[in-house]
Scaffold this motif. Structure first.
Motif, short mmCIF file in Angstrom:
data_model
loop_
_atom_site.label_atom_id
_atom_site.label_comp_id
_atom_site.label_asym_id
_atom_site.label_seq_id
_atom_site.Cartn_x
_atom_site.Cartn_y
_atom_site.Cartn_z
N MET A 192 50.26 99.02 42.39
CA MET A 192 48.92 99.67 42.27
C MET A 192 48.65 100.55 41.38
O MET A 192 49.27 101.70 41.21
CB MET A 192 48.46 100.20 43.70
CG MET A 192 47.17 100.72 44.01
SD MET A 192 46.53 101.14 45.60
CE MET A 192 47.75 100.94 46.85
N ASN A 193 47.61 100.45 40.53
CA ASN A 193 47.48 101.55 39.61
C ASN A 193 46.58 102.48 40.05
O ASN A 193 45.81 102.52 41.12
CB ASN A 193 46.61 100.82 38.32
CG ASN A 193 45.59 99.97 38.76
OD1 ASN A 193 44.73 100.43 39.61
ND2 ASN A 193 44.88 99.16 37.63
N SER A 194 46.32 103.61 39.31
CA SER A 194 45.49 104.80 39.87
C SER A 194 43.99 104.54 40.18
O SER A 194 43.23 105.25 40.92
CB SER A 194 45.74 106.15 38.71
OG SER A 194 45.32 105.90 37.78
N SER A 195 43.56 103.68 39.27
CA SER A 195 42.19 103.48 39.53
C SER A 195 41.78 102.61 40.63
O SER A 195 40.75 102.75 41.27
CB SER A 195 41.74 102.57 38.17
OG SER A 195 40.41 102.10 38.35
N SER A 196 42.69 101.92 41.13
CA SER A 196 42.54 101.11 42.38
C SER A 196 42.63 102.15 43.64
O SER A 196 41.89 102.05 44.40
CB SER A 196 43.81 99.90 42.40
OG SER A 196 43.26 99.35 43.72
N ALA A 197 43.54 102.75 43.36
CA ALA A 197 44.07 103.73 44.44
C ALA A 197 42.63 104.68 44.54
O ALA A 197 42.34 105.20 45.55
CB ALA A 197 45.09 104.56 44.17
N SER A 198 42.28 105.31 43.70
CA SER A 198 41.01 106.40 43.39
C SER A 198 39.87 105.41 44.07
O SER A 198 38.95 106.13 44.99
CB SER A 198 40.83 106.56 42.18
OG SER A 198 39.58 107.36 41.96
N LEU A 199 39.74 104.19 44.02
CA LEU A 199 38.50 103.37 44.41
C LEU A 199 38.42 103.36 45.94
O LEU A 199 37.72 103.42 46.74
CB LEU A 199 38.37 102.12 43.50
CG LEU A 199 37.27 101.02 44.00
CD1 LEU A 199 35.72 101.80 43.64
CD2 LEU A 199 37.45 99.74 43.42
N LYS A 200 39.85 103.01 46.31
CA LYS A 200 39.93 102.89 47.97
C LYS A 200 39.91 104.08 48.34
O LYS A 200 38.98 104.06 49.42
CB LYS A 200 41.26 102.20 47.85
CG LYS A 200 41.67 100.63 47.66
CD LYS A 200 42.78 100.15 47.76
CE LYS A 200 42.86 98.91 47.49
NZ LYS A 200 44.26 98.42 47.73
N LEU A 201 40.38 105.23 47.82
CA LEU A 201 40.33 106.64 48.53
C LEU A 201 38.76 106.78 48.44
O LEU A 201 38.26 107.40 49.51
CB LEU A 201 41.02 107.31 47.82
CG LEU A 201 41.22 108.92 48.42
CD1 LEU A 201 41.50 108.88 49.72
CD2 LEU A 201 41.96 109.84 47.59
N GLY A 202 37.95 106.68 47.58
CA GLY A 202 36.61 107.06 47.35
C GLY A 202 35.78 106.28 48.40
O GLY A 202 34.89 106.73 49.00
N THR A 203 36.10 104.84 48.53
CA THR A 203 35.33 103.99 49.46
C THR A 203 35.78 104.32 51.13
O THR A 203 34.75 104.61 51.83
CB THR A 203 35.87 102.76 49.37
OG1 THR A 203 35.61 102.30 47.99
CG2 THR A 203 34.98 101.76 50.41
#
Length: 69
Positions: free
Chosen positions: A1-12
């Motif tokens: 999992m890349n940081s962009s995907s993790a950031s998106l999930k955390l933001g959601t």
């Protein structure tokens, strides 16, 4: 999992929590916690009673047969 995907999930997830938080009521939350505890206790007691009941019924109806008869 890349940081962009993790950031998106955390933001959601953070957005969902922030949106739902004001609608929670303390008394309803307390009621849900108490009912969950009562439900867990009742479930535990019923499982113990059924275990004892099945053990009794098994001994009563499935007696070992006497090989000498």
């Amino acid at each position: 999992m890349n940081s962009s995907s993790a950031s998106l999930k955390l933001g959601t997830l953070s957005g969902m929590v922030a949106a739902a938080l004001p609608s929670l009521q303390r008394d309803k939350l307390l009621e849900a916690v108490v009912l969950a505890g009562v439900g867990a206790c009742v479930s535990f007691v019923v499982s113990l009673v059924l275990k004892v009941l099945f053990k009794y019924l098994h001994k009563r109806f499935f007696k070992p047969r006497d090989p000498n008869s």
